[in-house]
Design a protein around this motif. Structure first.
Motif, PDB file in Angstrom:
ATOM      1  N   ALA A 139       0.848  -1.190   0.000  1.00 46.74           N
ATOM      2  CA  ALA A 139       0.000   0.000   0.000  1.00 46.74           C
ATOM      3  C   ALA A 139       0.881   1.236   0.000  1.00 46.74           C
ATOM      4  CB  ALA A 139      -0.927   0.006   1.216  1.00 46.74           C
ATOM      5  N   ILE A 140       0.378   2.315  -0.562  1.00 46.46           N
ATOM      6  CA  ILE A 140       1.048   3.610  -0.499  1.00 46.46           C
ATOM      7  C   ILE A 140       0.185   4.533   0.347  1.00 46.46           C
ATOM      8  CG2 ILE A 140       1.819   5.622  -1.807  1.00 46.46           C
ATOM      9  CD1 ILE A 140       2.446   3.745  -4.131  1.00 46.46           C
ATOM     10  N   PHE A 141       0.717   4.919   1.497  1.00 48.34           N
ATOM     11  CA  PHE A 141       0.018   5.800   2.423  1.00 48.34           C
ATOM     12  C   PHE A 141       0.910   6.993   2.748  1.00 48.34           C
ATOM     13  CE2 PHE A 141      -2.063   1.748   4.245  1.00 48.34           C
ATOM     14  CZ  PHE A 141      -3.174   1.870   3.423  1.00 48.34           C
ATOM     15  N   ASP A 142       0.368   8.178   2.621  1.00 42.88           N
ATOM     16  CA  ASP A 142       1.049   9.388   3.104  1.00 42.88           C
ATOM     17  C   ASP A 142       2.483   9.488   2.565  1.00 42.88           C
ATOM     18  OD1 ASP A 142      -1.308   9.647   4.573  1.00 42.88           O
ATOM     19  OD2 ASP A 142      -0.452   8.605   6.289  1.00 42.88           O
TER      20      ASP A 142
ATOM     21  N   PHE B 124       0.696  -9.168  13.675  1.00 43.44           N
ATOM     22  CA  PHE B 124       1.204  -8.646  12.412  1.00 43.44           C
ATOM     23  C   PHE B 124       2.226  -7.550  12.676  1.00 43.44           C
ATOM     24  CE2 PHE B 124      -3.137  -9.991  11.209  1.00 43.44           C
ATOM     25  CZ  PHE B 124      -2.863 -10.798  10.109  1.00 43.44           C
ATOM     26  N   ASP B 125       3.312  -7.581  11.916  1.00 48.81           N
ATOM     27  CA  ASP B 125       4.243  -6.464  11.834  1.00 48.81           C
ATOM     28  C   ASP B 125       3.996  -5.732  10.516  1.00 48.81           C
ATOM     29  OD1 ASP B 125       5.504  -7.316  14.210  1.00 48.81           O
ATOM     30  OD2 ASP B 125       6.871  -8.619  13.076  1.00 48.81           O
TER      31      ASP B 125
ATOM     32  N   LYS C  21      10.877  -1.279  10.327  1.00 48.88           N
ATOM     33  CA  LYS C  21       9.928  -2.244  10.889  1.00 48.88           C
ATOM     34  C   LYS C  21       9.068  -1.582  11.956  1.00 48.88           C
ATOM     35  CE  LYS C  21       9.709  -6.705  13.304  1.00 48.88           C
ATOM     36  NZ  LYS C  21      10.502  -7.865  13.778  1.00 48.88           N
ATOM     37  N   HIS C  22       7.758  -1.843  11.879  1.00 52.72           N
ATOM     38  CA  HIS C  22       6.795  -1.396  12.890  1.00 52.72           C
ATOM     39  C   HIS C  22       6.205  -2.668  13.494  1.00 52.72           C
ATOM     40  CE1 HIS C  22       6.952   2.659  11.048  1.00 52.72           C
ATOM     41  NE2 HIS C  22       7.046   1.969   9.919  1.00 52.72           N
TER      42      HIS C  22
ATOM     43  N   ASP D 119       0.623   2.740  11.059  1.00 48.45           N
ATOM     44  CA  ASP D 119       1.371   1.808  11.900  1.00 48.45           C
ATOM     45  C   ASP D 119       0.592   1.417  13.150  1.00 48.45           C
ATOM     46  OD1 ASP D 119       1.546   4.332  12.999  1.00 48.45           O
ATOM     47  OD2 ASP D 119       3.638   4.147  13.618  1.00 48.45           O
ATOM     48  N   GLY D 120      -0.711   1.691  13.148  1.00 51.74           N
ATOM     49  CA  GLY D 120      -1.551   1.280  14.262  1.00 51.74           C
ATOM     50  C   GLY D 120      -1.360   2.129  15.496  1.00 51.74           C
TER      51      GLY D 120
END
Length: 328
Positions: free
Chosen positions: A44-47, A66-67, A79-80, A135-136
């Motif tokens: 996905a492409i976000f921001d 999920f990471d 990494k998130h 990133d939640g």
């Protein structure tokens, strides 16, 4: 052994990759793009950033979170950790996998499969969570599965969310060699009938279909992609079909991604990045390292995707070098 790559200012632990021994050329991502066993990547492409949301490829008992990974250029990945966890999904008990992400009205929606149900007596299926940031942390949206039963023979897994030109959101999903399409409610809390009154419409594109559906639209045509073969084996692959509407009918064209005995095996369950400014496309997928027979040992890779003049997708060249840096 692939050495750790600088990600977010820190060197991540090295991971075994029998098919990727040489360092990539300068300015290339290298494959796999980040260390660790990760599969079923959602791109996905976000921001103004690239995001990859993969399945944590572990035995089901350990597949409980999920990471996510983000990048400004397809090469440097941060990494998130633990963006969505089973502890935040009250009905999920085992086996989280196959993310699908959508941004809508300032919120980020995370669709996922859970529990690997085998019949309608079991609780599980496709769920949805929501967050204020990509990133939640993501939290379960409705407290139950969005789709929690079998329809038209399709196991409720491997969902992909597609936004059509009129702003309608559809979900294409299904394992066990059947694919369905449903129309999502605008708030993603459920599904609603399509124009013909159908709620769960089967659109299985070909007998070879197994799982991992994906849809996009290009030059007025709907492209339906999916995975064929067994996910633990070397012959896992990606094929596609083309149709004139979101519900088909679809005409199978052929395979576009499959194993290369010199690079890796079991290449499948993919997603796509589309950079609109120059109409460049990238396929994000998982594959098995050469010589490794553990089905859960899957790594996330990125390679270029190209189209012929007639709109057909050219066979993907799987690489160890990966793609060159590209900023959004």
């Amino acid at each position: 052994m692939r050495l750790g790559r600088f990600i977010g200012g820190a060197v991540l632990a090295a991971c075994v990759s029998f098919g990727a021994l040489a360092a990539p050329p300068p300015g290339h991502a290298g494959n796999p793009v980040f260390p660790g066993w990760y599969a079923d990547p959602e791109a996905a492409i976000f921001d103004s950033a690239y995001w990859i949301y993969p399945t944590t490829s572990l035995p089901y008992a350990q597949q409980n979170h999920f990471d996510a990974f983000s990048s400004p250029d397809l090469v440097h990945w941060t990494k998130h950790a633990d963006v969505l966890s089973m502890r935040d999904i009250p009905w999920a008990k085992k086996a989280l996998w196959a993310p699908a992400l959508v941004k809508k009205d300032g919120k980020y929606y995370f669709f996922f499969a859970a529990n690997d149900i085998q019949n309608d007596k079991e609780v599980g299926g496709i769920g949805v969570a929501v967050a204020d940031k990509p990133d939640g942390p993501f939290k379960d949206l409705i407290g139950k599965p969005l789709i929690g039963a079998f329809h038209n023979g399709a196991q409720p897994i491997d969902q992909f969310v597609f936004r059509d030109d009129d702003g309608t959101y559809y979900m294409i999903y299904g394992g066990w060699k059947h694919a369905n399409i449903v129309k999502l409610k605008p708030d993603f809390t459920g599904v609603e009938p399509m124009a013909d009154g159908t709620v769960f419409k089967e659109i299985t594109p070909a007998p070879e279909y197994v799982e991992g559906p994906l849809m996009f639209k290009r030059n007025g045509k709907y492209y339906f992609m999916w995975s064929e073969g067994g996910w633990t084996g070397p012959d896992y692959s990606v094929a596609y079909a083309v149709g004139d509407s979101v519900t088909g009918p679809f005409r199978r064209v052929g395979k576009v991604l499959q194993q290369d005995p010199k690079i890796a095996t079991g290449a499948g369950h993919h997603s796509l990045f589309h950079v609109a400014k120059d109409d460049s496309w990238y396929i994000v997928y998982h594959r098995h390292p050469l010589g490794d027979t553990n089905g859960n040992h899957r790594e996330t890779s990125i390679d270029e995707l190209h189209f012929a003049a007639d709109g057909s997708i050219l066979p993907v060249k799987m690489t160890r070098d990966g793609v060159e840096a590209k900023s959004l």
